[in-house]
Write a protein that holds these residues in place. Sequence first.
Motif, PDB file in Angstrom:
ATOM      1  N   LEU A   1     -10.574  17.852  -5.212  1.00  0.00           N
ATOM      2  CA  LEU A   1     -11.076  16.813  -4.318  1.00  0.00           C
ATOM      3  C   LEU A   1     -10.028  16.443  -3.279  1.00  0.00           C
ATOM      4  O   LEU A   1     -10.354  16.288  -2.083  1.00  0.00           O
ATOM      5  CB  LEU A   1     -11.475  15.583  -5.133  1.00  0.00           C
ATOM      6  N   ALA A   2      -8.777  16.325  -3.685  1.00  0.00           N
ATOM      7  CA  ALA A   2      -7.716  15.997  -2.739  1.00  0.00           C
ATOM      8  C   ALA A   2      -7.554  17.104  -1.700  1.00  0.00           C
ATOM      9  O   ALA A   2      -7.377  16.829  -0.497  1.00  0.00           O
ATOM     10  CB  ALA A   2      -6.405  15.772  -3.487  1.00  0.00           C
ATOM     11  N   ALA A   3      -7.641  18.361  -2.154  1.00  0.00           N
ATOM     12  CA  ALA A   3      -7.493  19.483  -1.228  1.00  0.00           C
ATOM     13  C   ALA A   3      -8.660  19.539  -0.243  1.00  0.00           C
ATOM     14  O   ALA A   3      -8.481  19.811   0.951  1.00  0.00           O
ATOM     15  CB  ALA A   3      -7.391  20.789  -2.011  1.00  0.00           C
ATOM     16  N   ILE A   4      -9.884  19.268  -0.750  1.00  0.00           N
ATOM     17  CA  ILE A   4     -11.071  19.290   0.120  1.00  0.00           C
ATOM     18  C   ILE A   4     -10.993  18.172   1.153  1.00  0.00           C
ATOM     19  O   ILE A   4     -11.322  18.375   2.330  1.00  0.00           O
ATOM     20  CB  ILE A   4     -12.346  19.178  -0.738  1.00  0.00           C
ATOM     21  N   GLU A   5     -10.562  17.000   0.746  1.00  0.00           N
ATOM     22  CA  GLU A   5     -10.412  15.888   1.694  1.00  0.00           C
ATOM     23  C   GLU A   5      -9.376  16.233   2.769  1.00  0.00           C
ATOM     24  O   GLU A   5      -9.546  15.889   3.950  1.00  0.00           O
ATOM     25  CB  GLU A   5     -10.001  14.624   0.949  1.00  0.00           C
ATOM     26  N   LYS A   6      -8.323  16.912   2.370  1.00  0.00           N
ATOM     27  CA  LYS A   6      -7.289  17.300   3.331  1.00  0.00           C
ATOM     28  C   LYS A   6      -7.842  18.275   4.364  1.00  0.00           C
ATOM     29  O   LYS A   6      -7.578  18.142   5.571  1.00  0.00           O
ATOM     30  CB  LYS A   6      -6.103  17.913   2.584  1.00  0.00           C
ATOM     31  N   VAL A   7      -8.648  19.240   3.881  1.00  0.00           N
ATOM     32  CA  VAL A   7      -9.266  20.202   4.805  1.00  0.00           C
ATOM     33  C   VAL A   7     -10.201  19.482   5.759  1.00  0.00           C
ATOM     34  O   VAL A   7     -10.228  19.768   6.968  1.00  0.00           O
ATOM     35  CB  VAL A   7     -10.034  21.276   3.999  1.00  0.00           C
ATOM     36  N   TRP A   8     -10.961  18.540   5.246  1.00  0.00           N
ATOM     37  CA  TRP A   8     -11.898  17.781   6.091  1.00  0.00           C
ATOM     38  C   TRP A   8     -11.149  17.034   7.190  1.00  0.00           C
ATOM     39  O   TRP A   8     -11.563  17.038   8.354  1.00  0.00           O
ATOM     40  CB  TRP A   8     -12.694  16.812   5.209  1.00  0.00           C
ATOM     41  N   LYS A   9     -10.071  16.376   6.844  1.00  0.00           N
ATOM     42  CA  LYS A   9      -9.306  15.606   7.821  1.00  0.00           C
ATOM     43  C   LYS A   9      -8.718  16.503   8.907  1.00  0.00           C
ATOM     44  O   LYS A   9      -8.568  16.100  10.066  1.00  0.00           O
ATOM     45  CB  LYS A   9      -8.192  14.817   7.132  1.00  0.00           C
ATOM     46  N   GLN A  10      -8.370  17.729   8.528  1.00  0.00           N
ATOM     47  CA  GLN A  10      -7.816  18.656   9.512  1.00  0.00           C
ATOM     48  C   GLN A  10      -8.884  19.099  10.514  1.00  0.00           C
ATOM     49  O   GLN A  10      -8.613  19.218  11.707  1.00  0.00           O
ATOM     50  CB  GLN A  10      -7.225  19.880   8.801  1.00  0.00           C
ATOM     51  N   LEU A  11     -10.093  19.328  10.014  1.00  0.00           N
ATOM     52  CA  LEU A  11     -11.170  19.809  10.880  1.00  0.00           C
ATOM     53  C   LEU A  11     -11.871  18.670  11.617  1.00  0.00           C
ATOM     54  O   LEU A  11     -12.292  18.830  12.764  1.00  0.00           O
ATOM     55  CB  LEU A  11     -12.186  20.603  10.064  1.00  0.00           C
ATOM     56  N   TYR A  12     -12.027  17.524  10.951  1.00  0.00           N
ATOM     57  CA  TYR A  12     -12.750  16.384  11.540  1.00  0.00           C
ATOM     58  C   TYR A  12     -11.896  15.121  11.388  1.00  0.00           C
ATOM     59  O   TYR A  12     -12.167  14.255  10.555  1.00  0.00           O
ATOM     60  CB  TYR A  12     -14.104  16.180  10.851  1.00  0.00           C
ATOM     61  N   PRO A  13     -10.840  15.019  12.167  1.00  0.00           N
ATOM     62  CA  PRO A  13      -9.892  13.898  11.984  1.00  0.00           C
ATOM     63  C   PRO A  13     -10.491  12.520  12.257  1.00  0.00           C
ATOM     64  O   PRO A  13      -9.969  11.519  11.784  1.00  0.00           O
ATOM     65  CB  PRO A  13      -8.778  14.221  12.980  1.00  0.00           C
ATOM     66  N   TYR A  14     -11.599  12.471  13.019  1.00  0.00           N
ATOM     67  CA  TYR A  14     -12.165  11.169  13.377  1.00  0.00           C
ATOM     68  C   TYR A  14     -13.427  10.830  12.592  1.00  0.00           C
ATOM     69  O   TYR A  14     -14.078   9.824  12.875  1.00  0.00           O
ATOM     70  CB  TYR A  14     -12.479  11.139  14.878  1.00  0.00           C
TER      71      TYR A  14
END
Length: 785
Positions: free
Chosen positions: A625-638
Motif C-alpha cells: 500500500l505504501a509503495a502504491i501510494e508513492k507511485v500514485w503521488k509520482q504520477l498524479y501529484p495533485y
Amino acid sequence: MLYNYFKIAFRNLRKYKLFSFINIFGLASGMMICLLALIDIKGSFDYDNFHPHPERTYRLLTDVVSKTNDRMAFATAPLPLADVLKKDYDFVEGATHFIRAYGEFDDGRKRLQPMTFWVDADFFRVFGYPIISGTAATAPHTAVITKSMAEKFFGKANPIGKVIQYGEAGAFTVTGIIDNTTPGRSHQRFDLLLSAQSLKSEALTDWKNHQEGYTYILLKPGVTQETFEKSLASVASRTTKIIQNAKINSYHFRAQALSAIAPSHEELMRGTYEPTYGKLATEMGVGLLTLLLAVFNYINLTLARSLSRAREVGIRKVVGGLRWQVMAQFMAESVILSLLGLALAFVGLKMIEPMEFVQRWLIGGVKWGWETGLLFVVFSIVAGLLAGWVPARILSNFEPAQVLRSHTGLKVIRGISLRKSLIVVQFSVSLLAMITLYVLDRQQTYMAEGDYGFVREQVLTIPILPGQSADKLVNALHQQAGVTQVATTSDLFGSHPQDTQWAYRQRSKTDSILIDCFSINHQLIPALGLKLLAGQNFRPIDASKNRVIINEEALKGFGLGTAKEALGKTIILSDNREVSVAGVVKNFNYASFVWALKPLLLQYQPERFQYLNVKVATGTAATSLAAIEKVWKQLYPYEPFAGQWYNDYLLERHSHDDDNNFLGVLTAIAFSIACMGLLGMVTYNTETRTKEVGIRKVMGAAVHQIIWSLSWDFVRLLLIASAVAIPLGYLAGMAILLNFSYHVSIGIETFGPCLALLFLIGGLTIGLQTYRSAIANPVKALRSE
C-alpha cells in the motif's frame, strides 16, 4: 382547590423520589419518540408549499389497465403529453417535464453519480427552487447544480462556467447554483438539472415511454380540476389508440394537485419521495408504543403503592371528598409528571437531532415554531391525563372498609396480577425490538463479510481518474515487488450493476433476456479467483472486442446447452453488436445479496474501465500500500489517493451504521423503560417484605436463599416475556430477511445473545436490589416494623 391538588402532587413527587424519577424518565423517553413523529407528520403536510402556484399546479398520473383488467397507477406520464396539453388547450399556462437521467459525470478530476434530471425552461417557472447564483439552464448543454453537489465536484471554487462530461450526451456547462433544501420539503430530490433542450427529439415524442418522466401542468387562474380532467379523458382515449399495446387494454390520466402529493393516499409505481400515510402511521405507532411502555410503568408503580395511597383515599372520602375530586388529585400528579417528562424529552430531542438518520428520514427540512411547541404541550397534557386515568379510576373507587381490610389486590386472569402482566408486556416488546435489530445487524454483516464467490482479500481497489488513461499507472504498479496482478473493471463487484441491457440470440429479438454487463481485462479472472468452466480467458490484447464470457445463469437464459456447447455461439446485444462466447465462468455473486443470481456478461471494452483491482501478495499489504501510494503521488501529484481495500469497500457499501445507531437508540430506550419499571417494582416489593426478610434471617436463612425468594417472581416474568417475544421475533426477523435473496438464518445464534443480554440486565436489576435487602441487619428491619 386546584392549587391544593398541585401542592400535594409536588409533595408526593418529593416523597417518592425514585418512583418519580422512573416515571419522568420513562415518559420523557416515550414522548421524545412521539415528538419526532409529530414533527415529521407536521412536515409531511407542508410539502411543496413554497412553490409559486401550488394551488394551480398538478402532476399527471397514468392508470394502466391490462387486458385482464388489472389496474396499475404510475406517478409518471407519457413524455409527449405535456406538449399536447400546452398546444391544444388554452387553459394550460405552463407544462414541464422532470425526466430521470442515469449515469456518471466527471469534470476531468472526479467521477460522481449525482441524482440527475432533465428539465425544460418551464420547470423554473412552475417550481420555486431559488437560483442563488447564476441563471437557469434553458439553453442546450447547460446545467444547474445544487450547492452541496457543487462542493463535491469543485470544492470551494466557483462552479459557474465549469464543464462536466456526461457520457455520450457530451459536455454540459454549469450556469447556476440552485437551492433545493432551505425553501422547504419537496417530493422532488435532485443534485443536478440538465437542460432538456439537449435531449434528442424522439425521446420527447415517444408515447410508449410512460415510465421515465414526470409531467407537471400549471393551469391558468380560475380553471378547476374537474375541467382539466375532462380534457385528460379525451387525450387518454387518443393515447390508447396511438400506443396499441397487445398487453394493455387502456390508459387513463389523472390530475393530482401539488398540495395532495404528500402525504400519499396510494402506492404509485415510479413514485417520488413523498411520505405515505402508512409511514406516518408506523412512526406514530412506534412513538405511542414507547410511550405506552412508560405509561405501564406509571400504572405499575402507582398501583404498587396502592395500599399507602388507599389510606389517603379513605381519609378523603371519610371527610366528604367526592370520587371526581379524588380522581382529579391523581390526574394532577400525572399531568405534572408528564410536563416534567416533556421538558426532559425536549432535551433528548435536541441531543439526537444531529443524527444523520433523524435528519434524513424524520425532521430534516421541517420548520417548526410556537405552534409546534403548543402542540407538544397539549400532547404532553393529554398523555398525562391518559396515563393517570387508570390508576385514578381504580384508586378513587376504594371504599374505607376495603382499605381497613387491605383488599387492594388487582387480578386480570387466573390470578395473574395486572402489574405483572404489564411487566411481561414491557420486556416482550423490548426483547422483540432487540431480536429484530440484531437480525438486521447480522444480515448487514453477512452482506459485508459473506462469501461472494470471488477473492477480495489482499485486493486494493483504485478509481481511475476520469478522461485519463491508466496505462502508465498499471505499468508502474506491475513493477512493485508485492503486486501480483493489476485487473481493470468498469465497476466493482458486490454492488448494484450499472450496465444492464437486453440481449438476444436471434435478430428477430423474440428471445430476449436482461443481462448485466461488466467490462474487464484479462487479469481480473485470476486476480479475483473466478473459475472458468469452459473456454478461455481474454487475451492480454483483444483487438476484436467481440468475444465475451458469460456465467451459468446466462447459459441457462439463452438455452446454450452445456458450457462447452456454448463456446463460439453468438449473442446480439442491445446496440446490435454481435459477440461470440469465448468462455463460461462459474456463478458468483457479482451484485448485492439482495438480488438472486442473474445472467452476467463479461466483455473487453477498455474505454469503460473505471477501477483498478490490484492483487498483492500475502503478508505484504502494508508495504505494498505504501509503495502504491508513492507511485500514485509520482504520477498524479495533485490528486488525492482514493485506494480502498476490497473488504473495506464491501463493509462501507453494506453497513448502515447511522440507521442501526438510531434503531439501537430506540431499542435501548424501550429496554431502559422496562428495566426502570422492573427496578421500581423490585424496590417496592423488597420494602414491603422487610419484616419477612428479617424473620427469615433470624430463623437462619442464608443470603442466597433470601435473594432467590425475593427474585423468583420477577425471574419468572422474564421467562414468560421470553416465551412471548421469541416466536414474534422470529416472524419479524423473517419478514425482514425475505427482502434478501441470500440471508442469514434465525436460530440459537440469534436468540442466544438477546436472551443473555435480557437476563443479564434484568438479573442485575433484580439481584442488586434484592441483595441489598438480604444483607440488611434483621434487628433494624424488625425494629422498623
